[in-house]
Design a protein around this motif. Structure first.
Motif, PDB file in Angstrom:
ATOM      1  N   CYS A 141      -7.933   4.557   5.767  1.00  0.00           N
ATOM      2  CA  CYS A 141      -7.188   5.285   4.770  1.00  0.00           C
ATOM      3  C   CYS A 141      -6.226   6.250   5.416  1.00  0.00           C
ATOM      4  CB  CYS A 141      -8.181   5.647   3.782  1.00  0.00           C
ATOM      5  SG  CYS A 141      -8.941   4.185   2.539  1.00  0.00           S
ATOM      6  N   HIS A 169       1.979   2.924  -3.190  1.00  0.00           N
ATOM      7  CA  HIS A 169       0.952   3.771  -3.934  1.00  0.00           C
ATOM      8  C   HIS A 169       0.718   5.014  -3.391  1.00  0.00           C
ATOM      9  CE1 HIS A 169      -0.246   0.270  -6.536  1.00  0.00           C
ATOM     10  NE2 HIS A 169       0.170  -0.331  -5.521  1.00  0.00           N
ATOM     11  N   LEU A 181       0.639  -1.299  -0.048  1.00  0.00           N
ATOM     12  CA  LEU A 181      -0.163  -0.236  -0.008  1.00  0.00           C
ATOM     13  C   LEU A 181       0.941   1.199   0.079  1.00  0.00           C
ATOM     14  CD1 LEU A 181      -2.665  -0.899   2.410  1.00  0.00           C
ATOM     15  CD2 LEU A 181      -2.964  -0.552   0.045  1.00  0.00           C
ATOM     16  N   LEU A 182       1.888   1.290   0.898  1.00  0.00           N
ATOM     17  CA  LEU A 182       2.720   2.453   0.936  1.00  0.00           C
ATOM     18  C   LEU A 182       3.538   2.956  -0.576  1.00  0.00           C
ATOM     19  CD1 LEU A 182       4.131   2.421   4.392  1.00  0.00           C
ATOM     20  CD2 LEU A 182       1.957   3.535   3.400  1.00  0.00           C
ATOM     21  N   LEU A 221      -3.333   5.476   7.096  1.00  0.00           N
ATOM     22  CA  LEU A 221      -2.439   5.191   6.328  1.00  0.00           C
ATOM     23  C   LEU A 221      -1.636   6.610   5.681  1.00  0.00           C
ATOM     24  CD1 LEU A 221      -3.676   2.040   4.647  1.00  0.00           C
ATOM     25  CD2 LEU A 221      -1.579   2.017   5.798  1.00  0.00           C
ATOM     26  N   GLU A 281      -4.729   5.967  -5.118  1.00  0.00           N
ATOM     27  CA  GLU A 281      -4.512   4.383  -5.308  1.00  0.00           C
ATOM     28  C   GLU A 281      -4.678   3.251  -4.349  1.00  0.00           C
ATOM     29  OE1 GLU A 281      -1.601   4.810  -9.177  1.00  0.00           O
ATOM     30  OE2 GLU A 281      -0.807   4.231  -7.438  1.00  0.00           O
ATOM     31  N   ARG A 282      -4.347   3.915  -3.220  1.00  0.00           N
ATOM     32  CA  ARG A 282      -4.408   3.071  -1.852  1.00  0.00           C
ATOM     33  C   ARG A 282      -5.724   2.812  -1.467  1.00  0.00           C
ATOM     34  NH1 ARG A 282      -0.063   5.809   0.629  1.00  0.00           N
ATOM     35  NH2 ARG A 282      -1.461   7.556   1.573  1.00  0.00           N
ATOM     36  N   GLU A 283      -6.759   4.134  -1.687  1.00  0.00           N
ATOM     37  CA  GLU A 283      -7.885   3.831  -1.263  1.00  0.00           C
ATOM     38  C   GLU A 283      -8.715   3.023  -2.381  1.00  0.00           C
ATOM     39  OE1 GLU A 283      -9.678   7.642   0.000  1.00  0.00           O
ATOM     40  OE2 GLU A 283      -7.927   8.078   0.894  1.00  0.00           O
TER      41      GLU A 283
END
Ligand code: SF4
Length: 467
Positions: free
Chosen positions: A317, A240, A237-238, A320, A244-246
């Motif tokens: 989200c 992105h 995830l990190l 993060l 994009e993560r969401e």
């Protein structure tokens, strides 16, 4: 840990007989868990990492690999130690040993690299696992007693005064207090052991991320959050950016595709447009996880708007987005600052989720905290102190200072059963650690008792505690 939680061992010895045999006779334990749940439990190390294979060899899992989102075995890139030999390859987990052949894995070249076949059920006659090239695969039968915590039934004991209330009322407050503290230490020690086992498998940062997300799952969606964070690990995830993560989190969770664009209000449409603009490029890689029965099962019915898993995912989200700041307090025991950690969580904001409860709701008139005091406290009790107390013994005293914020039905029920109208009932619920201690006693005794207190050993055992 020994010095910090010295009472934990005393409680363990006090309660030891109650634990014997738990899990062995749970009816339908594996049937009550889906294949997805079992995979998630395996990947979290909840079955342990040392096993005896069906042919009597000692097996140690050195690397749990990654959860495969493409066709093929469930976990890829794994490593097993078998005597002096290291076996590298994939792992397949099936509810029944016969599923290997039923699902055609034995003739499928994608399964050629499988080095371990796990299953929960098997017929009396021994069934072997073989690959397309007729290589025999090591088998391990997973048993319920390996999975004590996860197999615990989620239920409530009756709301009434228990048989132990009389002997408890005759005990001095200091003795009751030490019993509750011991139970709280024992609870924290077990959480610590579990969390540190997860750290050994997946590393500190991933284990913390996974555990914080689990706490966001509240009661009913913890497993679904764990599955999501196992499938979308932090290091993926990190890499992105935030949109994009969401898109990944809402896409892989299944929420993004469950909403019809035209049914939503304008702000949501704008948010969905951003997510879809990323998701359509990423989606192909995860398509296998979007189909039943591979999707996480979310429990939505009856959830308060603030606890809706979509909003909790929105909170994840935001968490993060501030990950560096949040994790800075947990990176090492020396770095710990309760003030800094709490402030970082309470300050989390999200352009969309600070004002929405679900993707279908109208916006709230004002911003609502994404993570409130109670959730922070859950995280302190279930993640932070279990992480740090074994590393910094003085933090047990800090944990004992935390006031009780949780309004927990189980705690109320435990207090009613143990203390009834005794005015000390309130005294023993003022602090978070006391609530944790009551919960432990309730789970160890009240939830294990099916004799309406008659056969419960707790009242008689209290004499041992006094002694
Ligand atoms: S089951 Fe045991 S611990 Fe629970 S209320 Fe009854 S006597 Fe007390």
């Amino acid at each position: 840990m020994a010095a910090a939680l010295s009472l934990a061992s005393r409680y363990h010895a006090f309660t030891n007989s109650v634990f014997d045999g738990i899990g062995e006779n749970l009816p339908g334990w594996s049937e009550s868990l889906s294949e997805l749940d079992l995979q998630s439990l395996w990947f979290a190390g909840e079955f342990g990492n040392e096993f005896t294979s069906m042919d009597g060899k000692r097996i140690m899992v050195r690397d749990f690999g990654i959860w495969n989102h493409a066709a093929g075995p469930d976990f890829t890139g794994c490593a097993l130690q078998c005597g002096d030999e290291i076996l590298r390859g994939d792992i397949e987990l099936d509810p029944d040993v016969r599923d290997w052949e039923r699902h055609g894995h034995g003739g499928n070249e994608n399964y050629e690299r499988v080095v371990l076949h796990l299953f929960m059920q098997a017929p009396e006659a021994r069934m072997f696992t073989r690959t397309a090239a007729h290589r025999e695969v090591t088998q391990v039968w997973l048993k319920p007693e390996m999975l004590r915590d996860a197999a615990q039934p989620r239920r409530m004991a009756e709301a009434r005064l228990g048989r132990c209330a009389t002997p408890l009322s005759e005990m001095e407050s200091a003795q009751v207090s030490s019993l509750v503290e011991a139970a709280a230490q024992f609870r924290l020690r077990r959480k610590s052991e579990k969390l540190h086992a997860l750290i050994r498998i997946h590393g500190r940062e991933q284990a913390v991320y996974q555990s914080l997300a689990n706490a966001l799952g509240y009661r009913h969606n913890q497993r679904a959050f764990t599955i999501l964070t196992q499938r979308l690990p932090l290091k993926v995830l990190l890499k992105h950016d935030a949109p994009e993560r969401e898109a990944l989190l809402f896409g892989v969770s299944g929420f993004l595709e469950s909403v019809r664009y035209e049914d939503t209000e304008p702000e949501t449409r704008a948010y969905l447009r951003v997510m879809w603009s990323c998701w359509w490029k990423l989606r192909n890689a995860y398509v296998n996880w979007l189909e039943e029965p591979n999707r996480p099962r979310w429990q939505i019915a009856g959830a308060r708007p603030g606890n809706h898993p979509q909003r909790r995912l929105g909170a994840l989200c935001a968490l993060l987005d501030s990950w560096k700041k949040v994790f800075a307090a947990l990176r090492t025991p020396k770095a710990w600052s309760r003030k800094g950690f709490t402030a970082a969580l309470l300050a989390l904001e999200h352009e969309y989720w600070s004002r929405h409860y679900t993707l279908m709701s109208e916006p709230a008139t004002k911003s609502v905290a994404l993570i409130g005091d109670t959730r922070v406290q859950e995280m302190l009790a279930n993640v932070v102190y279990p992480l740090l107390v074994p590393e910094r013994g003085d933090l047990w005293a800090e944990f004992m200072e935390l006031p009780a914020l949780l309004d927990n039905q189980k705690v109320r029920r435990a207090a009613l059963r143990l203390f009834g109208e005794d005015p000390r009932a309130r005294t023993f619920q003022k602090r978070l650690y006391q609530q944790q201690g009551l919960l432990q006693i309730y789970e160890d005794y009240c939830l294990e008792d099916d004799s309406a207190c008659e056969g419960c050993p707790f009242p008689e055992k209290m004499k041992e505690w006094r002694a």
